[in-house]
Structures are given as C-alpha cells and as structure tokens.
Design an enzyme around this catalytic site. Sequence first.
Site, PDB file in Angstrom:
ATOM      1  N   ASP A 170       0.882  -1.163   0.000  1.00 43.42           N
ATOM      2  CA  ASP A 170       0.000   0.000   0.000  1.00 43.42           C
ATOM      3  C   ASP A 170       0.928   1.224   0.000  1.00 43.42           C
ATOM      4  O   ASP A 170       2.105   1.114   0.364  1.00 43.42           O
ATOM      5  CB  ASP A 170      -0.874  -0.035   1.261  1.00 43.42           C
ATOM      6  CG  ASP A 170      -1.678   1.229   1.425  1.00 43.42           C
ATOM      7  OD1 ASP A 170      -2.346   1.627   0.456  1.00 43.42           O
ATOM      8  OD2 ASP A 170      -1.625   1.822   2.518  1.00 43.42           O
ATOM      9  N   ASN A 230      -4.182   9.447  -6.949  1.00 45.07           N
ATOM     10  CA  ASN A 230      -2.979  10.291  -6.992  1.00 45.07           C
ATOM     11  C   ASN A 230      -1.706   9.485  -6.754  1.00 45.07           C
ATOM     12  O   ASN A 230      -0.647  10.064  -6.525  1.00 45.07           O
ATOM     13  CB  ASN A 230      -3.084  11.396  -5.931  1.00 45.07           C
ATOM     14  CG  ASN A 230      -4.182  12.393  -6.255  1.00 45.07           C
ATOM     15  OD1 ASN A 230      -4.100  13.114  -7.252  1.00 45.07           O
ATOM     16  ND2 ASN A 230      -5.235  12.419  -5.453  1.00 45.07           N
ATOM     17  N   ASP A 272      -0.080   5.015   0.840  1.00 50.58           N
ATOM     18  CA  ASP A 272      -0.328   6.001   1.900  1.00 50.58           C
ATOM     19  C   ASP A 272      -0.265   5.320   3.267  1.00 50.58           C
ATOM     20  O   ASP A 272      -1.066   4.439   3.556  1.00 50.58           O
ATOM     21  CB  ASP A 272      -1.717   6.638   1.726  1.00 50.58           C
ATOM     22  CG  ASP A 272      -1.837   7.422   0.419  1.00 50.58           C
ATOM     23  OD1 ASP A 272      -0.827   7.988  -0.012  1.00 50.58           O
ATOM     24  OD2 ASP A 272      -2.939   7.467  -0.140  1.00 50.58           O
ATOM     25  N   GLY A 287      -7.154   4.443   4.033  1.00 57.92           N
ATOM     26  CA  GLY A 287      -7.373   3.383   3.045  1.00 57.92           C
ATOM     27  C   GLY A 287      -8.725   3.440   2.351  1.00 57.92           C
ATOM     28  O   GLY A 287      -9.014   2.606   1.501  1.00 57.92           O
ATOM     29  N   ARG A 335     -12.044   7.994  -2.171  1.00 65.59           N
ATOM     30  CA  ARG A 335     -12.438   9.402  -2.027  1.00 65.59           C
ATOM     31  C   ARG A 335     -13.933   9.588  -1.749  1.00 65.59           C
ATOM     32  O   ARG A 335     -14.321  10.298  -0.826  1.00 65.59           O
ATOM     33  CB  ARG A 335     -12.033  10.173  -3.285  1.00 65.59           C
ATOM     34  CG  ARG A 335     -11.960  11.664  -3.080  1.00 65.59           C
ATOM     35  CD  ARG A 335     -11.523  12.366  -4.362  1.00 65.59           C
ATOM     36  NE  ARG A 335     -10.278  11.809  -4.883  1.00 65.59           N
ATOM     37  CZ  ARG A 335      -9.829  11.999  -6.125  1.00 65.59           C
ATOM     38  NH1 ARG A 335     -10.515  12.743  -6.967  1.00 65.59           N
ATOM     39  NH2 ARG A 335      -8.688  11.460  -6.526  1.00 65.59           N
ATOM     40  N   ASP A 351      -1.350  -0.540   6.050  1.00 63.09           N
ATOM     41  CA  ASP A 351      -1.546   0.165   7.330  1.00 63.09           C
ATOM     42  C   ASP A 351      -3.025   0.318   7.679  1.00 63.09           C
ATOM     43  O   ASP A 351      -3.344   0.786   8.772  1.00 63.09           O
ATOM     44  CB  ASP A 351      -0.910   1.555   7.296  1.00 63.09           C
ATOM     45  CG  ASP A 351      -1.684   2.504   6.407  1.00 63.09           C
ATOM     46  OD1 ASP A 351      -1.935   2.138   5.248  1.00 63.09           O
ATOM     47  OD2 ASP A 351      -2.057   3.585   6.882  1.00 63.09           O
ATOM     48  N   SER A 400      -5.528   5.141  -4.082  1.00 62.05           N
ATOM     49  CA  SER A 400      -5.482   6.557  -4.464  1.00 62.05           C
ATOM     50  C   SER A 400      -5.355   6.757  -5.973  1.00 62.05           C
ATOM     51  O   SER A 400      -4.551   6.107  -6.641  1.00 62.05           O
ATOM     52  CB  SER A 400      -4.301   7.239  -3.775  1.00 62.05           C
ATOM     53  OG  SER A 400      -4.188   8.569  -4.254  1.00 62.05           O
TER      54      SER A 400
HETATM   55  C1  BG6 Z   1      -5.889   5.901   0.161  1.00 67.56           C
HETATM   56  C2  BG6 Z   1      -5.832   6.796   1.382  1.00 67.56           C
HETATM   57  O1  BG6 Z   1      -4.618   5.415  -0.129  1.00 67.56           O
HETATM   58  O2  BG6 Z   1      -6.364   6.625  -0.966  1.00 67.56           O
HETATM   59  C3  BG6 Z   1      -7.199   7.412   1.633  1.00 67.56           C
HETATM   60  O3  BG6 Z   1      -5.435   6.025   2.509  1.00 67.56           O
HETATM   61  C4  BG6 Z   1      -7.657   8.135   0.375  1.00 67.56           C
HETATM   62  O4  BG6 Z   1      -7.124   8.295   2.730  1.00 67.56           O
HETATM   63  C5  BG6 Z   1      -7.661   7.172  -0.800  1.00 67.56           C
HETATM   64  O5  BG6 Z   1      -8.963   8.678   0.557  1.00 67.56           O
HETATM   65  C6  BG6 Z   1      -8.103   7.833  -2.108  1.00 67.56           C
HETATM   66  O6  BG6 Z   1      -7.153   8.809  -2.464  1.00 67.56           O
HETATM   67  P1  BG6 Z   1      -7.352   9.840  -3.633  1.00 67.56           P
HETATM   68  O7  BG6 Z   1      -5.981  10.425  -3.839  1.00 67.56           O
HETATM   69  O8  BG6 Z   1      -7.800   9.067  -4.850  1.00 67.56           O
HETATM   70  O9  BG6 Z   1      -8.372  10.827  -3.199  1.00 67.56           O
HETATM   71 MG    MG Z   2      -2.690   3.117   3.603  1.00 67.46          MG
END
Ligand code: BG6
Ligand code: MG
Length: 211
Positions: free
Chosen positions: A8, A115, A10, A45, A48, A167, A113
């Site tokens: 993972d 991102n 984040d 985790g 969005r 995590d 994510s």
């Molecule tokens: C996860 C994070 O990796 O990605 C979450 O732990 C987050 O907190 C999720 O909401 C989605 O991320 P993003 O960048 O697509 O908004």
């Molecule tokens: Mg994580």
Amino acid sequence: MELGYIFDLDGVITDTAEYHYLAWKQLADEEKLPFTRQDNEALRGVPRRRSLELLLKGRVFPEAKMVEMETRKNGYYQALLENITPADLLPGVAQFLEAAQAAKIHLGIGSASKNAMPVIRRLGIEHFFDAIGDGYCVVNHKPAPDLFVWVAGRLGLWPTQCYVFEDAEAGVDAALAGGFHAVGIGPVERVGRAHYVLPEGLKTAHVRDFC
Ligand code: BG6
Ligand code: MG
C-alpha cells in the site's frame, strides 16, 4: 519459489494521511462541518467518495454537489503533494525496497489513491516496481481483494506467493480475503488481523522474515 511484495502507498511508503487530513479539513471548514484528526483516522485506506460520505456523517447532498466537494478536496490535496520529495519516504522504506530488489523479489504497489502515480514519482521510487495498481485499476475497493489480485496478476504471481504490506484495517482485510500473506503496519488495535504486525513500520522489517 518466486515471491512478490505488494505495498500500500499512503501510510506504508509515505505518510500522506496528514495531507489528506489538511485537505478534508479545509473542505469541512468551508462547509461548516466538524472534522478532527481522529475523524480522519477512519478514512485511512478508504476511497475518495466513501471518505466524503464519512465526513458528511449521514448528511445528504445532490450528486453534483458531492462531485464538486470531492474535486475541491482533491485540488487542495494535489497542491499539498507539490511538497513531497524523496525525503518523505518513511524510515527504512528505501533500505527495505533495495534489499527486496537485491533478493529478486517482485515488487508492486496496490493503492486506492488516484494520486498514487504522482506521489510515487515525487518520491523517486518508480523504478523499484514491476506493477503499480492505483485508484483507477479496479471497480471494487478494499476490503475487496480485487486491487491486490490485479497487482499479483501483473507480477505473474499467485496471491499465496505474495506478502501485502498495509496500514489500513480495510487493506489488511482485502489481503486476507484474497489469500495473501498480510503484514500490518501500525498498532495491533488497527492491523491485528494481519499474519504479521510491524508496529514501527518497515524500518524494523527484514526480507528474511517474509520469504
Ligand atoms: C488511500 C488513502 O490510499 O487513498 C485514503 O489512505 C484516500 O485516505 C484514498 O482517501 C483515495 O485517495 P485519492 O488520492 O484518490 O483521493
Ligand atoms: Mg494506507
């Protein structure tokens, strides 16, 4: 036997949870909604849209407003990501990736994510990974096992040949549901269902323990 490690992003490789918090907090303040660091822990985790629903605590808004709020939060988050450099790797991560690569272990990322790619590039670690799964790759999010199964497939491995480092409670459950070896990063109260728990993160991890 061929072996894979799927990480993972984040909270395992880097700590973007604070940036997610600051971005959600700005949105919450603008919308006059209460939101604390403790509230943010429940979003670990979580994708969005689901994060926004949790922040709204049952308040209902039209779809167009939901999309606008997600987009606004993501803009704040992406502005904060500009600050990320290789110095933001969590302690021990670079050494663990190097040791795993030297041991010819196949390496992948499985992050919810959207991102993930810019974060990985800013951290300067893209070259370590043979497969990167992010928030665009599968429909069903953690705790569904789909993303980790997708990454394992890209690595050419079965789930039983892979260790997943996570995590988030939802991420550990996703790894277990997929038949992976699960390594929980963080407190037992959060990731205690994993086969292995590393309360101090990857700085205390050794490749010889996961093979
Ligand atoms: C996860 C994070 O990796 O990605 C979450 O732990 C987050 O907190 C999720 O909401 C989605 O991320 P993003 O960048 O697509 O908004
Ligand atoms: Mg994580």
